[in-house]
Design an enzyme around this catalytic site. Structure first.
Site, PDB file in Angstrom:
ATOM      1  N   LYS A 118       0.574  -1.106  -0.114  1.00  0.00           N
ATOM      2  CA  LYS A 118       0.241  -0.105   0.667  1.00  0.00           C
ATOM      3  C   LYS A 118       1.420   1.315  -0.040  1.00  0.00           C
ATOM      4  O   LYS A 118      -0.002   2.194  -0.130  1.00  0.00           O
ATOM      5  CB  LYS A 118      -0.214  -0.041   0.731  1.00  0.00           C
ATOM      6  CG  LYS A 118      -2.152  -0.644   1.095  1.00  0.00           C
ATOM      7  CD  LYS A 118      -3.677  -0.372   2.203  1.00  0.00           C
ATOM      8  CE  LYS A 118      -4.382  -1.852   1.629  1.00  0.00           C
ATOM      9  NZ  LYS A 118      -5.260  -1.866   3.163  1.00  0.00           N
ATOM     10  N   LYS A 200      -3.646 -10.435  -5.982  1.00  0.00           N
ATOM     11  CA  LYS A 200      -5.171 -11.487  -5.458  1.00  0.00           C
ATOM     12  C   LYS A 200      -6.617 -10.033  -6.381  1.00  0.00           C
ATOM     13  O   LYS A 200      -6.078  -9.117  -6.502  1.00  0.00           O
ATOM     14  CB  LYS A 200      -4.829 -11.457  -4.145  1.00  0.00           C
ATOM     15  CG  LYS A 200      -4.900  -9.634  -3.194  1.00  0.00           C
ATOM     16  CD  LYS A 200      -5.052 -10.350  -2.187  1.00  0.00           C
ATOM     17  CE  LYS A 200      -5.032  -8.806  -1.334  1.00  0.00           C
ATOM     18  NZ  LYS A 200      -5.190  -8.703   0.001  1.00  0.00           N
ATOM     19  N   LYS A 203     -10.815  -5.465  -5.542  1.00  0.00           N
ATOM     20  CA  LYS A 203     -11.566  -4.358  -5.916  1.00  0.00           C
ATOM     21  C   LYS A 203     -10.555  -2.861  -6.541  1.00  0.00           C
ATOM     22  O   LYS A 203     -11.560  -1.920  -7.360  1.00  0.00           O
ATOM     23  CB  LYS A 203     -12.081  -3.435  -4.476  1.00  0.00           C
ATOM     24  CG  LYS A 203     -13.774  -2.811  -5.023  1.00  0.00           C
ATOM     25  CD  LYS A 203     -14.055  -1.590  -3.741  1.00  0.00           C
ATOM     26  CE  LYS A 203     -14.712  -0.809  -4.636  1.00  0.00           C
ATOM     27  NZ  LYS A 203     -14.574   0.689  -4.364  1.00  0.00           N
TER      28      LYS A 203
END
Ligand code: TYM
Length: 337
Positions: A118, A200, A203
């Site tokens: 992130k 993976k 969203k």
């Protein structure tokens, strides 16, 4: 899953209200939670405090909380049988995370894979909440003194940190927290993107054709599955290292049907990828039909959602209060009430 002890074991887990739940959230997490509500005392959170670690719009966050609760209920989380709570409504999560932060080595947080990923993505808006995120997650779990935490594979490292922090707190002060066990399903724990099966399903994938949402209409699900990336071979065989796309579709089929990979391989021996994808689409559409219908019903009923979250958050608060008065006493905080 059985629980034969007199006092029910406590299950705690959560998802971020980031809008629609995708198939990874469903197969890796929420579907399994629904199977636990009969045998365990369950606390299922909508963790809005985690959701503000990346740039967001407040009005969207509110909408997403309603939407997430409607999807939880549509997936079988009956609010009469489990406690659906909103993290920011339950006072104590942030307090405990501060206390845990004071025994958590900085290096442990800097090593977290999800933080590193992130941090790369949000380079220009990197805030300390993103680094501190796993401590808040540890607090979410320990504040319920949970026995079991059902999650997908990607949360494993966070649960390990939670266990370390529980142990460290118990050693530093005195035995207080149970050491929670992760529960990671055998199939569905790591659903990959249909377009880039080496990452993976998520969203935030820039190619939304790779992400199946549980509320997608049947024609959308079918279209995305039929265009899933495969390989130049034409044999349905489970081998994630050389056949990531096909293996991912097999994982999806296995999670819905409970068939083994060998059974799926036999069933599609000699058949092409087109037939296989079409069968996967049938299974996914059929497997989500009930969720889709219930979501349509619940998502328009704001008061149903509000009363479910109110009931669940009040029950969560009762448990949290007990745990937090113990924690405050142990760490030497005073109470003059
Ligand atoms: P979140 O919101 O990203 O995901 C919710 C759940 O879905 C699982 N999951 C997946 N499983 C299989 N394949 C995938 N592609 C996939 N993507 C997501 C996640 O493992 C998770 O179980 N940090 C957590 C939320 C959280 C939490 C907690 C979880 C906050 N506090 C306390 C458990 C206990 C998260 O971001 O999940």
């Amino acid at each position: 899953m059985e629980n034969s002890t007199e006092q029910k074991k406590v299950v705690m887990t959560a998802a971020q209200p980031t809008g629609k739940l995708h198939l990874g959230n469903y197969l890796g997490a929420v579907k399994n939670w629904g199977e636990m509500i009969e045998n365990y005392e369950c606390y299922f959170g909508i963790v809005d405090m985690h959701a503000i670690t990346v740039p967001y719009v407040p009005a969207d966050l509110k909408r997403n909380v309603y939407d997430c609760a409607a999807q939880y209920m549509a997936c079988g989380l009956n609010p009469e049988k489990c406690n659906l709570f909103l993290q920011s409504m339950v006072k104590g999560h942030a307090d405990l995370s501060w206390i845990l932060g004071c025994i958590c080595p900085l290096g442990a947080l800097e090593r977290m894979t999800q933080y590193k990923d992130k941090a790369k993505k949000h380079k220009e808006a990197l805030n300390s909440g993103l680094l501190y995120y796993p401590v808040l997650m540890a607090s979410d779990i320990l504040i319920y003194n949970a026995d079991l935490v059902p999650v997908g594979e990607d949360q494993k490292q966070h649960i390990e940190l939670t266990r370390d922090l529980a142990q460290k707190f118990n050693n530093t002060y005195s035995p207080t927290f149970k050491i929670p066990e992760p529960y990671i399903p055998k199939t569905g724990a790591r659903i990959m993107s249909l377009q880039s099966p080496e990452s993976k399903m998520s969203k935030s994938d820039t190619n939304q054709n790779g992400t199946l949402y549980i509320t997608d209409e049947p024609n959308v699900l079918r279209k995305k599955i039929m265009s899933a990336v495969t390989d130049s071979d034409s044999c349905v065989r489970f081998d994630p290292s050389t056949k990531a796309g096909i293996s991912n579709l097999m994982g999806i089929m296995a999670a819905f049907t409970k068939k083994t990979y060998a059974e799926i391989e036999n069933e599609f021996a000699g058949k092409g990828y087109g037939d296989f994808k079409s069968a996967v689409a049938d299974v996914v559409i059929e497997g989500l039909a009930d969720v889709r219908a219930k979501y349509k019903e619940f998502s328009t009923d704001k008061s149903l959602i509000e009363s479910a979250l109110k009931k669940g958050s009040m029950a969560a608060q009762r448990r949290v209060n007990k745990m937090m008065s113990k924690v405050y006493r142990k760490v030497g905080f005073m109470n003059f009430e």
